[in-house]
Scaffold this motif. Structure first.
Motif, PDB file in Angstrom:
ATOM      1  N   LEU A  63      -3.413  -0.902 -11.266  1.00 17.35           N
ATOM      2  CA  LEU A  63      -3.923   0.275 -10.570  1.00 17.35           C
ATOM      3  C   LEU A  63      -5.323   0.022 -10.021  1.00 17.35           C
ATOM      4  O   LEU A  63      -5.649   0.424  -8.898  1.00 17.35           O
ATOM      5  CB  LEU A  63      -3.957   1.483 -11.520  1.00 17.35           C
ATOM      6  N   GLU A  64      -6.147  -0.644 -10.805  1.00 14.06           N
ATOM      7  CA  GLU A  64      -7.511  -0.959 -10.363  1.00 14.06           C
ATOM      8  C   GLU A  64      -7.483  -1.873  -9.142  1.00 14.06           C
ATOM      9  O   GLU A  64      -8.254  -1.695  -8.187  1.00 14.06           O
ATOM     10  CB  GLU A  64      -8.295  -1.623 -11.499  1.00 14.06           C
ATOM     11  N   LYS A  65      -6.568  -2.847  -9.157  1.00 18.83           N
ATOM     12  CA  LYS A  65      -6.444  -3.762  -8.028  1.00 18.83           C
ATOM     13  C   LYS A  65      -5.979  -3.030  -6.775  1.00 18.83           C
ATOM     14  O   LYS A  65      -6.492  -3.262  -5.672  1.00 18.83           O
ATOM     15  CB  LYS A  65      -5.472  -4.894  -8.371  1.00 18.83           C
ATOM     16  N   LEU A  66      -5.000  -2.141  -6.925  1.00 16.53           N
ATOM     17  CA  LEU A  66      -4.526  -1.344  -5.788  1.00 16.53           C
ATOM     18  C   LEU A  66      -5.656  -0.504  -5.211  1.00 16.53           C
ATOM     19  O   LEU A  66      -5.842  -0.432  -3.994  1.00 16.53           O
ATOM     20  CB  LEU A  66      -3.383  -0.421  -6.230  1.00 16.53           C
ATOM     21  N   GLN A  67      -6.438   0.124  -6.103  1.00 20.71           N
ATOM     22  CA  GLN A  67      -7.534   0.993  -5.659  1.00 20.71           C
ATOM     23  C   GLN A  67      -8.607   0.191  -4.934  1.00 20.71           C
ATOM     24  O   GLN A  67      -9.156   0.639  -3.914  1.00 20.71           O
ATOM     25  CB  GLN A  67      -8.139   1.704  -6.870  1.00 20.71           C
ATOM     26  N   ALA A  68      -8.897  -1.005  -5.450  1.00 25.28           N
ATOM     27  CA  ALA A  68      -9.930  -1.846  -4.825  1.00 25.28           C
ATOM     28  C   ALA A  68      -9.461  -2.418  -3.496  1.00 25.28           C
ATOM     29  O   ALA A  68     -10.245  -2.556  -2.548  1.00 25.28           O
ATOM     30  CB  ALA A  68     -10.309  -2.978  -5.782  1.00 25.28           C
ATOM     31  N   THR A  69      -8.173  -2.764  -3.411  1.00 22.70           N
ATOM     32  CA  THR A  69      -7.634  -3.391  -2.203  1.00 22.70           C
ATOM     33  C   THR A  69      -7.353  -2.376  -1.096  1.00 22.70           C
ATOM     34  O   THR A  69      -7.575  -2.656   0.089  1.00 22.70           O
ATOM     35  CB  THR A  69      -6.325  -4.149  -2.538  1.00 22.70           C
ATOM     36  N   ASN A 112       0.817  -1.219   0.000  1.00 21.44           N
ATOM     37  CA  ASN A 112       0.000   0.000   0.000  1.00 21.44           C
ATOM     38  C   ASN A 112       0.854   1.274   0.000  1.00 21.44           C
ATOM     39  O   ASN A 112       0.362   2.364   0.291  1.00 21.44           O
ATOM     40  CB  ASN A 112      -0.949   0.012   1.190  1.00 21.44           C
ATOM     41  N   SER A 113       2.136   1.144  -0.316  1.00 24.79           N
ATOM     42  CA  SER A 113       2.999   2.324  -0.448  1.00 24.79           C
ATOM     43  C   SER A 113       2.497   3.190  -1.595  1.00 24.79           C
ATOM     44  O   SER A 113       2.131   2.683  -2.662  1.00 24.79           O
ATOM     45  CB  SER A 113       4.446   1.903  -0.722  1.00 24.79           C
ATOM     46  N   VAL A 114       2.518   4.501  -1.409  1.00 21.77           N
ATOM     47  CA  VAL A 114       2.061   5.409  -2.455  1.00 21.77           C
ATOM     48  C   VAL A 114       2.880   5.238  -3.731  1.00 21.77           C
ATOM     49  O   VAL A 114       2.387   5.493  -4.842  1.00 21.77           O
ATOM     50  CB  VAL A 114       2.131   6.880  -1.955  1.00 21.77           C
TER      51      VAL A 114
END
Length: 380
Positions: A226-232, A194-196
């Motif tokens: 990116l979609e996976k990061l946003q959802a997670t 979850n690092s920026v």
């Protein structure tokens, strides 16, 4: 005679042993100092402990052991510069320059050099000295790129590469930016999920690809990540960056409906932020470009009534806060107006807007060139 030779040999051995022992003691002392300095550098600075941490760094800066060791000395100067960066830029710059003078001419001390170069880049960027910042950011990034074994943390390496890439992109050096972003991407598995920077590297890569008109076969995969990061991790990432990337992708693939969809989503978010702070350059720029994007795509869809509404909104931003907009923003707005006027048959206005875009491009080039010369001359 043999007895004298024996005594002489014993004497040599004794002196050698003493030197070895002293050398080991010195090495142990330096190692202990390095450990203590690493521990101090990892302390999170708060309002309550900032003064005590600063005092500790200042104490190290007068310590005889530190002053006698180039690496320790340079690192202490760097951390003092970092401490002063938000309080007093001139003092921060003084310490960083002192540290750089200690190590710059040597082939060694690469970690210290990279930290100091990056710190100098940050200071130059905060003073809007974009070309100086670019010079220092690239110096730091090149150390990371040229020596994979350099003793820097993974996060530090990633930040140096991403900062240099962003700086290169701002100066339209997209190929170099892309090279650095690719190197940063390889470091991401070693960073917290979850690092920026997990989001930042993907966004920068996608921007590089479209700005430099590179093959975009990898972009669909980047967007899925990116979609996976946003959802997670919805609380850790700003969805606007995901939508920006989708805008790039659909615009490249001539899908005006999808571009419009995400531009409208962005605009809603940008308007909310703009209402909170109408004098922030980034906020104003984001909203202006969102209006221009919608204006362009309604023009492409031949919905000229709605295009006119967003043209008016973009023009309103210029009237209120035109000085906050970058040349790049203004040029894009002129090009959008030219396309709009041409589409509705107003050729004279279309030509005027096109000429204004050309004039702004020339003005921007001259300004950038003058600024670059002035900034780089100040380095030498």
């Amino acid at each position: 005679m043999k007895f004298r030779l024996l005594l002489l040999c014993c004497g040599f051995l004794f002196v050698f042993a003493c030197k070895q022992d002293t050398s080991k003691q010195q090495s142990d002392v330096v190692a202990n100092y390095n450990k203590a300095i690493d521990e101090l550098s990892n302390k999170v600075t708060t309002a309550k402990n900032a003064d005590s941490i600063l005092n500790a760094w200042q104490k190290y800066n007068t310590d005889a052991v530190v002053l006698a060791d180039t690496n320790l000395n340079a690192n202490v100067k760097y951390y003092l510069g970092r401490m002063y960066a938000r309080k007093n830029a001139d003092t921060a710059k003084m310490y960083l320059q002192q540290g750089l003078e200690l190590v710059e001419q040597s082939k060694d001390y690469l970690p210290a050099k990279a930290r100091i170069y990056n710190g100098m880049g940050n200071l130059a960027y905060s003073e809007t000295l974009e070309h100086q910042a670019n010079y220092y950011y690239n110096k730091a990034a090149m150390i990371v790129l040229s020596d994979t074994t350099v003793k820097l943390g993974t996060m530090a390496k990633a930040i140096m590469l991403l900062s240099a890439s962003q700086s290169n992109k701002n100066l339209q050096q997209y190929s170099l930016a892309y090279k650095m972003d690719l190197a940063a991407l390889k470091l991401m598995p070693k960073l917290p999920p979850n690092s920026v920077n997990q989001q930042r590297v993907l966004v920068q890569l996608i921007t590089d690809i479209y700005k430099a008109d590179l093959p975009d076969a990898a972009v669909a995969g980047y967007i899925k990540k990116l979609e996976k990061l946003q959802a997670t991790y919805p609380e850790d990432f700003n969805p606007r960056f995901l939508y920006d990337c989708k805008l790039f992708y659909y615009d490249k693939h001539k899908n005006a409906d999808s571009v419009l969809k995400y531009a409208l989503i962005n605009t809603k978010m940008d308007e909310e932020v703009y209402l909170q702070d109408q004098l922030a350059e980034t906020t104003t720029s984001n909203l202006y470009i969102s209006y221009v994007n919608i204006f362009i795509n309604y023009t492409k869809l031949k919905d000229f009534a709605k295009a006119a509404i967003f043209k008016q909104k973009a023009d309103g931003i210029i009237k209120l806060h035109g000085k906050l907009l970058k040349y790049e923003d203004l040029i894009r707005g002129c090009e959008a107006r030219s396309e709009y006027y041409a589409a509705i048959g107003q050729k004279d206005k279309a030509l005027d807007a096109a000429n204004e875009a050309i004039s702004l491009q020339k003005e921007n080039f001259e300004s950038e060139n003058t600024q670059a010369i002035a900034e780089m001359n100040a380095l030498y």
